[in-house]
Design a protein around this motif. Sequence first.
Motif, mmCIF file in Angstrom:
data_model
loop_
_atom_site.group_PDB
_atom_site.id
_atom_site.type_symbol
_atom_site.label_atom_id
_atom_site.label_comp_id
_atom_site.label_asym_id
_atom_site.label_seq_id
_atom_site.Cartn_x
_atom_site.Cartn_y
_atom_site.Cartn_z
ATOM 1 N N MET A 112 0.830 -1.201 0.000
ATOM 2 C CA MET A 112 0.000 0.000 0.000
ATOM 3 C C MET A 112 0.869 1.257 0.000
ATOM 4 O O MET A 112 0.508 2.277 -0.585
ATOM 5 N N ALA A 113 2.026 1.164 0.635
ATOM 6 C CA ALA A 113 2.938 2.322 0.612
ATOM 7 C C ALA A 113 3.430 2.554 -0.815
ATOM 8 O O ALA A 113 3.580 3.696 -1.265
ATOM 9 N N MET A 114 3.667 1.465 -1.529
ATOM 10 C CA MET A 114 4.097 1.612 -2.930
ATOM 11 C C MET A 114 2.979 2.279 -3.747
ATOM 12 O O MET A 114 3.224 3.170 -4.560
ATOM 13 N N MET A 115 1.744 1.852 -3.506
ATOM 14 C CA MET A 115 0.615 2.441 -4.244
ATOM 15 C C MET A 115 0.480 3.936 -3.903
ATOM 16 O O MET A 115 0.254 4.760 -4.774
ATOM 17 N N GLU A 116 0.631 4.266 -2.624
ATOM 18 C CA GLU A 116 0.569 5.689 -2.218
ATOM 19 C C GLU A 116 1.663 6.476 -2.937
ATOM 20 O O GLU A 116 1.451 7.599 -3.387
ATOM 21 N N ARG A 117 2.820 5.860 -3.019
ATOM 22 C CA ARG A 117 3.954 6.550 -3.656
ATOM 23 C C ARG A 117 3.662 6.811 -5.137
ATOM 24 O O ARG A 117 3.909 7.902 -5.641
#
Length: 596
Positions: free
Chosen positions: A222-227
Amino acid sequence: MRFIACPIAVAMAVITGCSPTPQDRADEFLRTYDALFQKMYAITGEAYWKAATDVTELHVGERIGAEKTMAAFAGSPWVIDTVKALLADTDRLDDVTERQLRGILLSAAEYPGTIPEVVAARVAEEARQGAILDSFEFCVERSGDDCREIVTPNQIDEVLVTSTDEAQRRKIWAVAKQTGPALKEGIGKLRDLRNQVAQEMGYDSFFALQVDDYGMAVEEMMAMMERFNHDLRPLYEQLHTWTKYELAERYGEAPPDLIPAHWIGNRWAQAWPGLSSGIDLDSLVAEKDPEWIVKQSEAFYTSMGMPPLPQSFYEKSDLYPLPPGAERKKNTHASAWHMDLEKDVRSLMSVENNWRWFETSHHELGHIYYYLAYTSADVPLTLRGGANRAFHEAIGDLIGIAARQPAYLREIGLLEEDAEIDEIAWLLDEALDQAVVFIPFSAGTMSFFEHDLYEENLPVGEFNRRWWEHAARFQGIAPPSPRGEEFCDACTKTHITDDPAQYYDYAMAFVLKYQLHTYIAKNILGQDPRNCNYYGNKEVGDFLWDLLSLGATRDWREVVREKTGGEVSTKAMLEYFEPLVGYLQEQNADREVGWQ
Ligand code: X8Z
Ligand code: ZN
């Protein structure tokens, strides 16, 4: 490194009296597992194929029967216990063996034999939901229980791409959402069953199980998606504002804060075609027939030195729409199938002569060439997959970028030699239709909805509100009028039923495809990534074939580094669309950019 203590595996070890090593035991297990798995995989695949290409009660029943048998094997205590025991001693297994065993455990986690009634219920519910989706009749005009005017998804898309009649668009958009109520309760049930299955194997949720395929935790994904969203946001806001003003003018309204979904030329606003003035890619293929579209897609791959598709591909695939009034019902969402993990490869499509299908056909053949490349003695059966799932999605899309380069379109005669290209308009079309606007949908709305669905056990009665909250936050899109919980607009997206908890694959694929494209253009072709041509280039073909033929034998992070020169990053995508930034800022100079 391989550890060999006995000349041959376990059976001989018993006879000769020397003790088999963990590697010997693993080899022996894998031989048995693979032989059984391949047979069952082929039988299950055939049953699935029939159920998707000819939806009948009998075929749905056969799919359920086949998958239950597969489940009983793949999730059997014998498989789970043996693999866990073997993995307890990974120091004494070679890397490829360990990867196979981990893959087998992930497959087992889909069907844990310790809760057979839950697994059976999941299998049956998935087949039933799939059948509702695949046989659905979208109805424009109802008369009592009868439908007086049925439309196909292709016809819905056609209206959304071409019509400038606001009332007609509003109506067809609502028609496109008719599957939602039919699927909603079942999706709630399925979510519970899928979570139960994953939790049985120690995962927090089914979402966590799917993310584990990348060796990642949910928070990391999810952090990758936020990024991705964060990186693309400034450019997306400029595109959003530019589009909002264009469309407000087209429909004679004041620019709203959020863009009404039915103004956009795609059922989910995941692509925004037909907006950039002077660019009409549909017209380039309007005179061609659907067969030409598939053949030309194949020609792209063979021009780079890849083999022709096996004859069986054309004999066994189901590539074109059914004739009007046909009795048979088939799934209309494009897919590619590796039936036996050998050379039986097929695609299910409904190709028509427009640009969407031109690109989709390249996309599906990307999957097919991946299957063909890793089907070799070098790749063990259970590693016949992409470096990760996102790589699998990226390859055909990469060729899609290549297939919209003016240099290539000139070479195959779709563009006149002397046709003038407005580079900014061309790039704007790509950003809107293929690349930038897809990120807030894939890395935002879809991934966050699926995350909430499984990780938060989102109640059925909140599905629609949550979906539109995400669409507003990430995409800046609103429904044409309030949508209550009697609808389920998220459920209309095929992947919620058929490829659950995996849509971040596409977000990563879109980022990766610009990384790969930029690497190929700069390092192999020595050309401008925005106007390059890999058609006919064997060096590019070799580069790609090397990547594809690895299958899943290597760690995907290593493969990204090796094949793109860096980590997964939006840098290449941003660099590619950089010329648009100044143009859009100028266009939007007196406008309020973004949304509340
Ligand atoms: O589902 C697909 C492919 C089949 S793997 C046609 N795609 C996503 C979608 O349609 O939502 C391709 C890109 C996004
Ligand atoms: Zn795909």
